[in-house]
Design a protein around this motif. Structure first.
Motif, PDB file in Angstrom:
ATOM      1  N   ALA A 164      11.055  -1.242   3.349  1.00 15.16           N
ATOM      2  CA  ALA A 164      12.340  -1.729   3.865  1.00 15.16           C
ATOM      3  C   ALA A 164      12.245  -3.212   4.201  1.00 15.16           C
ATOM      4  N   ARG A 165      11.122  -3.614   4.770  1.00 20.46           N
ATOM      5  CA  ARG A 165      10.933  -5.015   5.130  1.00 20.46           C
ATOM      6  C   ARG A 165      10.846  -5.897   3.888  1.00 20.46           C
ATOM      7  N   TRP A 166      10.043  -5.484   2.904  1.00 22.27           N
ATOM      8  CA  TRP A 166       9.904  -6.285   1.695  1.00 22.27           C
ATOM      9  C   TRP A 166      11.207  -6.350   0.914  1.00 22.27           C
ATOM     10  N   ALA A 167      11.899  -5.232   0.811  1.00 24.85           N
ATOM     11  CA  ALA A 167      13.124  -5.183   0.011  1.00 24.85           C
ATOM     12  C   ALA A 167      14.265  -5.990   0.624  1.00 24.85           C
ATOM     13  N   SER A 168      14.131  -6.378   1.887  1.00 22.02           N
ATOM     14  CA  SER A 168      15.177  -7.193   2.511  1.00 22.02           C
ATOM     15  C   SER A 168      15.219  -8.600   1.917  1.00 22.02           C
ATOM     16  N   GLY A 210       7.909   7.604  -4.701  1.00 19.81           N
ATOM     17  CA  GLY A 210       9.181   8.292  -4.522  1.00 19.81           C
ATOM     18  C   GLY A 210      10.158   7.568  -3.608  1.00 19.81           C
ATOM     19  N   LEU A 211       9.673   6.597  -2.847  1.00 21.18           N
ATOM     20  CA  LEU A 211      10.545   5.830  -1.953  1.00 21.18           C
ATOM     21  C   LEU A 211      11.111   4.574  -2.604  1.00 21.18           C
ATOM     22  N   LEU A 212      10.551   4.139  -3.719  1.00 23.38           N
ATOM     23  CA  LEU A 212      10.931   2.853  -4.300  1.00 23.38           C
ATOM     24  C   LEU A 212      12.393   2.812  -4.725  1.00 23.38           C
ATOM     25  N   GLU A 213      12.865   3.875  -5.356  1.00 22.21           N
ATOM     26  CA  GLU A 213      14.236   3.891  -5.874  1.00 22.21           C
ATOM     27  C   GLU A 213      15.250   3.710  -4.753  1.00 22.21           C
ATOM     28  N   ARG A 214      14.953   4.252  -3.588  1.00 14.84           N
ATOM     29  CA  ARG A 214      15.861   4.120  -2.440  1.00 14.84           C
ATOM     30  C   ARG A 214      16.084   2.656  -2.056  1.00 14.84           C
ATOM     31  N   ASP A 254       0.853  -1.189   0.000  1.00 16.68           N
ATOM     32  CA  ASP A 254       0.000   0.000   0.000  1.00 16.68           C
ATOM     33  C   ASP A 254       0.889   1.239   0.000  1.00 16.68           C
ATOM     34  N   LEU A 255       1.108   1.784  -1.181  1.00 21.60           N
ATOM     35  CA  LEU A 255       1.997   2.933  -1.310  1.00 21.60           C
ATOM     36  C   LEU A 255       1.426   4.197  -0.683  1.00 21.60           C
ATOM     37  N   ARG A 256       0.138   4.196  -0.337  1.00 23.72           N
ATOM     38  CA  ARG A 256      -0.487   5.373   0.292  1.00 23.72           C
ATOM     39  C   ARG A 256      -0.450   5.312   1.817  1.00 23.72           C
ATOM     40  N   ASP A 257       0.029   4.212   2.351  1.00 25.42           N
ATOM     41  CA  ASP A 257       0.071   4.035   3.806  1.00 25.42           C
ATOM     42  C   ASP A 257       1.122   4.971   4.417  1.00 25.42           C
ATOM     43  N   PRO A 258       0.804   5.649   5.519  1.00 23.28           N
ATOM     44  CA  PRO A 258       1.800   6.504   6.164  1.00 23.28           C
ATOM     45  C   PRO A 258       3.060   5.740   6.585  1.00 23.28           C
ATOM     46  N   GLY A 259       2.930   4.429   6.834  1.00 19.97           N
ATOM     47  CA  GLY A 259       4.080   3.627   7.236  1.00 19.97           C
ATOM     48  C   GLY A 259       4.732   2.896   6.087  1.00 19.97           C
ATOM     49  N   VAL A 260       4.553   3.383   4.855  1.00 16.24           N
ATOM     50  CA  VAL A 260       5.039   2.656   3.689  1.00 16.24           C
ATOM     51  C   VAL A 260       6.559   2.519   3.663  1.00 16.24           C
ATOM     52  N   GLU A 261       7.281   3.485   4.219  1.00 19.63           N
ATOM     53  CA  GLU A 261       8.742   3.392   4.197  1.00 19.63           C
ATOM     54  C   GLU A 261       9.227   2.166   4.959  1.00 19.63           C
ATOM     55  N   GLU A 262       8.644   1.929   6.125  1.00 19.94           N
ATOM     56  CA  GLU A 262       9.019   0.749   6.900  1.00 19.94           C
ATOM     57  C   GLU A 262       8.601  -0.532   6.180  1.00 19.94           C
ATOM     58  N   SER A 263       7.436  -0.502   5.548  1.00 19.40           N
ATOM     59  CA  SER A 263       6.978  -1.679   4.805  1.00 19.40           C
ATOM     60  C   SER A 263       7.923  -2.011   3.662  1.00 19.40           C
TER      61      SER A 263
END
Length: 285
Positions: free
Chosen positions: A100-104, A134-138, A89-98
């Motif tokens: 990071a978890r998936w990308a691990s 905007g967070l995906l590339e990171r 859910d890219l609209r979730d306020p906690g998407v950055e943490e999500s």
């Protein structure tokens, strides 16, 4: 040499799906259709292995992190699954943490939202959604654009705002092959292709044509627009299996793609049938 006959040519299906069928979870599947059953890695391997296809990218079919976890579990036990494009859910306020978890998990290579079903054609331009993109590339994640032609203008604007993010257009934005009225689709597709950070999957076209009566001559105009717009080095072949079974067999679609690319160079064909997908998604051979 035909690269498809070479045992060293990497062959990756850039777009396919798995599911354990449940009517409530997959309401878009018509009852009684070829899709109205479980479709799992063993089913795909039975089709791919005789054709020399080495692996695939499994793409989400419903908007659920539960499904994303399930696809990664399948990938853990099936080395033929080269990568997973899941839903977050890219609209979730906690998407950055999500993210990071998936990308691990190295098999988690990208994210997709079923934008084609959103009633607002400008859905992708919403502030919350764009914050997530905007967070995906990171995190080294790609984004799959699943849209209809009417949503191409918003896609043009989206990709311009994130020039470092890699995007891939699923199914060529679903050209209206059944009607044959391609003018609007072609115009906007060419605009999108001007962005160098956008690639395109040559997949899913047969299900946009007349399922019973389509032929290659009817699909060729869209194929020619796609290759002229993107060039072979930003294209990747995908089956859209098992959804393609509405209108075609896996074998028929692959055979048609092999014929269509016969005049390409060995390098271009090798890229189209596997190496481009590996490079785009960061998949190790």
């Amino acid at each position: 040499m035909n690269p498809m006959s070479s045992p060293s040519a990497l062959r990756i299906d850039a777009h396919q799906h798995f599911w354990k069928y449940d009517a409530a979870q997959y309401p878009w599947i018509p009852p009684g259709s070829a899709l109205h059953r479980d479709w799992l890695p063993a089913d795909l391997a039975a089709v791919q292995e005789p054709l020399g296809v080495h692996g695939s990218v499994a793409v989400q079919a419903r908007q659920s992190e539960e499904e994303s976890r399930w696809l990664l579990e399948l990938a853990e036990g099936n080395p033929r699954i080269a990568g997973v494009v899941g839903w977050v859910d890219l609209r979730d306020p906690g998407v950055e943490e999500s993210l990071a978890r998936w990308a691990s998990n190295p098999k988690f290579v990208g994210v997709r939202h079923v934008v084609q079903d959103e009633p607002d054609d400008a859905f992708m331009l919403g502030a919350e959604f764009q914050r997530g993109v905007g967070l995906l590339e990171r995190f080294g994640l790609r984004y799959d654009l699943l849209i209809y032609p009417r949503q191409l203008p918003a896609a043009v604007e989206l990709v311009a705002r994130f020039p470092l993010q890699r995007f891939v257009l699923d199914h060529g934005a679903k050209p209206p092959l059944a009607s044959g009225v391609l003018g609007g689709w072609e115009r906007e597709l060419r605009r999108l292709a001007q962005a160098p950070n956008v690639w395109c999957k040559v997949s899913g076209l047969v299900t946009e044509a007349d399922w019973e009566r389509w032929d290659w001559e009817g699909i060729r105009p869209a194929l020619e627009v796609i290759v002229e717009a993107f060039g072979p080095r930003r294209l990747m072949w995908g089956s859209d299996w098992p959804v393609c079974l509405h209108a075609s067999s896996y074998e028929r679609w692959l055979e048609g793609m092999e014929r269509w690319t016969q005049a390409w160079s060995t390098e271009e064909r090798a890229g189209f049938f596997g190496e481009n997908a590996a490079r785009f998604y960061g998949i190790a051979e």
